[in-house]
Design a protein around this motif. Structure first.
Motif, PDB file in Angstrom:
ATOM      1  N   SER A 261      17.487  19.577   1.970  1.00  0.00           N
ATOM      2  CA  SER A 261      16.467  20.606   2.201  1.00  0.00           C
ATOM      3  C   SER A 261      16.418  21.598   1.047  1.00  0.00           C
ATOM      4  O   SER A 261      15.336  22.004   0.614  1.00  0.00           O
ATOM      5  N   TYR A 262      17.577  21.973   0.535  1.00  0.00           N
ATOM      6  CA  TYR A 262      17.604  22.900  -0.603  1.00  0.00           C
ATOM      7  C   TYR A 262      16.961  22.255  -1.834  1.00  0.00           C
ATOM      8  O   TYR A 262      16.225  22.906  -2.568  1.00  0.00           O
ATOM      9  N   GLN A 263      17.227  20.974  -2.061  1.00  0.00           N
ATOM     10  CA  GLN A 263      16.618  20.289  -3.195  1.00  0.00           C
ATOM     11  C   GLN A 263      15.107  20.215  -3.041  1.00  0.00           C
ATOM     12  O   GLN A 263      14.378  20.350  -4.021  1.00  0.00           O
ATOM     13  N   VAL A 264      14.617  20.019  -1.834  1.00  0.00           N
ATOM     14  CA  VAL A 264      13.177  19.911  -1.605  1.00  0.00           C
ATOM     15  C   VAL A 264      12.500  21.273  -1.713  1.00  0.00           C
ATOM     16  O   VAL A 264      11.460  21.410  -2.359  1.00  0.00           O
ATOM     17  N   PHE A 265      13.075  22.296  -1.116  1.00  0.00           N
ATOM     18  CA  PHE A 265      12.403  23.592  -1.021  1.00  0.00           C
ATOM     19  C   PHE A 265      12.957  24.661  -1.958  1.00  0.00           C
ATOM     20  O   PHE A 265      12.328  25.700  -2.141  1.00  0.00           O
ATOM     21  N   GLY A 266      14.121  24.443  -2.553  1.00  0.00           N
ATOM     22  CA  GLY A 266      14.731  25.433  -3.436  1.00  0.00           C
ATOM     23  C   GLY A 266      14.413  25.165  -4.899  1.00  0.00           C
ATOM     24  O   GLY A 266      13.554  24.360  -5.239  1.00  0.00           O
ATOM     25  N   SER A 267      15.109  25.863  -5.762  1.00  0.00           N
ATOM     26  CA  SER A 267      14.931  25.708  -7.201  1.00  0.00           C
ATOM     27  C   SER A 267      16.140  24.957  -7.758  1.00  0.00           C
ATOM     28  O   SER A 267      17.208  25.530  -7.952  1.00  0.00           O
ATOM     29  N   VAL A 268      15.964  23.663  -8.004  1.00  0.00           N
ATOM     30  CA  VAL A 268      17.055  22.797  -8.431  1.00  0.00           C
ATOM     31  C   VAL A 268      16.755  22.240  -9.819  1.00  0.00           C
ATOM     32  O   VAL A 268      15.635  21.834 -10.106  1.00  0.00           O
TER      33      VAL A 268
END
Length: 115
Positions: free
Chosen positions: A26-33
């Motif tokens: 979820s962090y990879q999809v919606f965050g800044s990675v």
């Protein structure tokens, strides 16, 4: 009793692992990675006409430009933008939005890359 304890420990362990995976995805999809922090390094990347989004995501991962092809694919599908064929100069420090902006032709000046 011993088998019950082992069973519940296994269940708790699987729930923790699944939760960590779900959070990371979820962090990879919606965050800044991005692959690298700081300046990173430039790579030329070519998208052929007719390539699928999943194929582009797989090539980006293989070239070391994104962290995970599945999270990038999901992000690309959610953004509902069309990936354009061409040759792009991408940087390993670019996040998913920066890469998508470039390869969909929606890039603005100052986002860290050129076509």
């Amino acid at each position: 009793i011993f088998l019950n304890v082992i069973f519940y420990i296994a269940i708790v362990y699987m729930v923790i692992k699944a939760s960590r995976y779900a959070y990371t995805f979820s962090y990879q999809v919606f965050g800044s990675v991005s692959v690298t922090k700081g300046t990173g390094y430039d790579k030329d990347f070519i998208i052929e006409k007719g390539e699928s989004t999943m194929n582009v995501a797989g090539n980006l991962q293989r070239e070391g430009l994104i962290v995970d092809k599945y999270s990038f694919y999901t992000r690309a599908k959610i953004s509902n933008r069309k990936i354009l064929p061409g040759k792009y100069k991408l940087n390993t420090s670019m996040n998913y939005d920066g890469i998508l902006d470039l390869i969909t032709g929606t890039a603005t000046e100052g986002n860290g890359g050129t076509k």
